[in-house]
Design an enzyme around this catalytic site. Structure first.
Site, PDB file in Angstrom:
ATOM      1  N   SER A 123      23.421 -36.180  -5.045  1.00  0.00           N
ATOM      2  CA  SER A 123      23.176 -34.749  -5.238  1.00  0.00           C
ATOM      3  C   SER A 123      23.123 -34.418  -6.722  1.00  0.00           C
ATOM      4  O   SER A 123      23.443 -35.251  -7.575  1.00  0.00           O
ATOM      5  CB  SER A 123      24.277 -33.914  -4.568  1.00  0.00           C
ATOM      6  OG  SER A 123      25.477 -33.977  -5.329  1.00  0.00           O
ATOM      7  N   SER A 135      24.955 -32.174  -8.349  1.00  0.00           N
ATOM      8  CA  SER A 135      26.135 -31.418  -8.793  1.00  0.00           C
ATOM      9  C   SER A 135      26.663 -31.860 -10.149  1.00  0.00           C
ATOM     10  O   SER A 135      27.405 -31.130 -10.790  1.00  0.00           O
ATOM     11  CB  SER A 135      27.256 -31.531  -7.754  1.00  0.00           C
ATOM     12  OG  SER A 135      27.774 -32.852  -7.715  1.00  0.00           O
TER      13      SER A 135
END
Length: 268
Positions: free
Chosen positions: A89, A91
């Site tokens: 991801s 993030s």
């Protein structure tokens, strides 16, 4: 269904090891004796010239003898020294991109038993600014990666896209606008690193104040407005620590693209 690879690796290593050991200690001599009793033909030893019986090993024994050393080496390296992970991801952008393959030092924060994660030897503790892999507190089968922001006893406050640690504002310096992101440089004292803030985002998402309990760590993603971290589900206990990320060794975003080595290097 997710496969618990560490558990599978431990089971396979012990299974092949036990089969190989049992054969060496007990089964091999019985097999040789039965072979001799049956008048089996032998093979000549090139050194002594003597003829020695050579019954064929059972398939499972032969397989275990071949795979046990390989599995044992992989288990030791992966459990106690270095383990590879892929970033799924965004993030941790801009520090880590989706598709980065990273190396995690399993020794940095102490030796832990595979699968159960029990620490058997203290080596060091997480420091503010470290990028740490840990098991997600709400699903311990899932590994997360975030940056260590709060240490045990710290008071963390996040308000209006500003981070405060023990009442002190953590300085950030503007670098560039990359709509819809703003790239800034954050100074955590021992570590300086880049972060992303989403421009124009309203509301109080991720805002609040937290006291970090003893034996716990407060984790945040570098992509501050797009990270599911301690602001939403709480702190990470020491027992959930996996290791410290220290390098990118490859970037491969999908099977439809080619691997890239442009991002190989250390992680700050």
């Amino acid at each position: 269904m997710d496969i618990d690879f560490p558990l599978v690796l431990v089971v396979l290593t012990f299974a092949t090891g036990l089969i190989w050991l049992a054969d060496r200690l007990f089964l091999r001599e019985r097999r040789l004796a039965a072979f001799r009793a049956g008048g089996g033909a032998g093979v000549r030893n090139e050194v002594s010239g003597a003829e020695q019986p050579a019954p064929k090993e059972p398939y499972l024994v032969d397989l275990s003898r071949s795979f046990f050393p390989v599995l044992l080496i992989v288990l030791v390296l992966r459990s106690f020294l270095v383990e590879p992970f892929q970033i799924p991801s965004g993030s941790m952008r801009p520090t880590l991109e989706v598709g980065d393959f990273i190396l995690v030092n399993k020794f940095a924060y102490g030796l832990r038993l595979p699968v159960v994660g029990t620490k058997i030897l203290d080596v060091g503790e997480p420091a503010r600014g470290d990028i740490m892999v840990f098991r997600y507190p709400k699903d311990r089968e899932t590994n997360y990666i975030k940056r260590v922001i709060g240490l045990p006893g710290d008071r963390i406050r996040y308000e209006d896209k500003q981070l405060f640690i023990n009442g002190e504002l953590i300085e950030t310096h503007f670098i560039a606008r990359l709509p819809p992101m703003e790239l800034r440089r954050e100074d955590l004292g021992r570590v300086e690193h880049n972060i992303f803030l989403t421009m124009g985002r309203q509301g109080n998402a991720g805002e609040g104040e937290w006291l970090v309990p003893e034996g716990h760590y407060f984790m945040m993603g570098d992509n501050r407005d797009n990270s599911n971290d301690s602001r939403y589900w709480g702190t990470v206990s020491e027992e959930l620590i996996v290791g410290k990320a220290f390098a990118i060794w490859m970037h491969w975003e999908s099977l439809t693209s080619l691997p890239s080595f442009d991002r190989v290097g250390g992680i700050e």
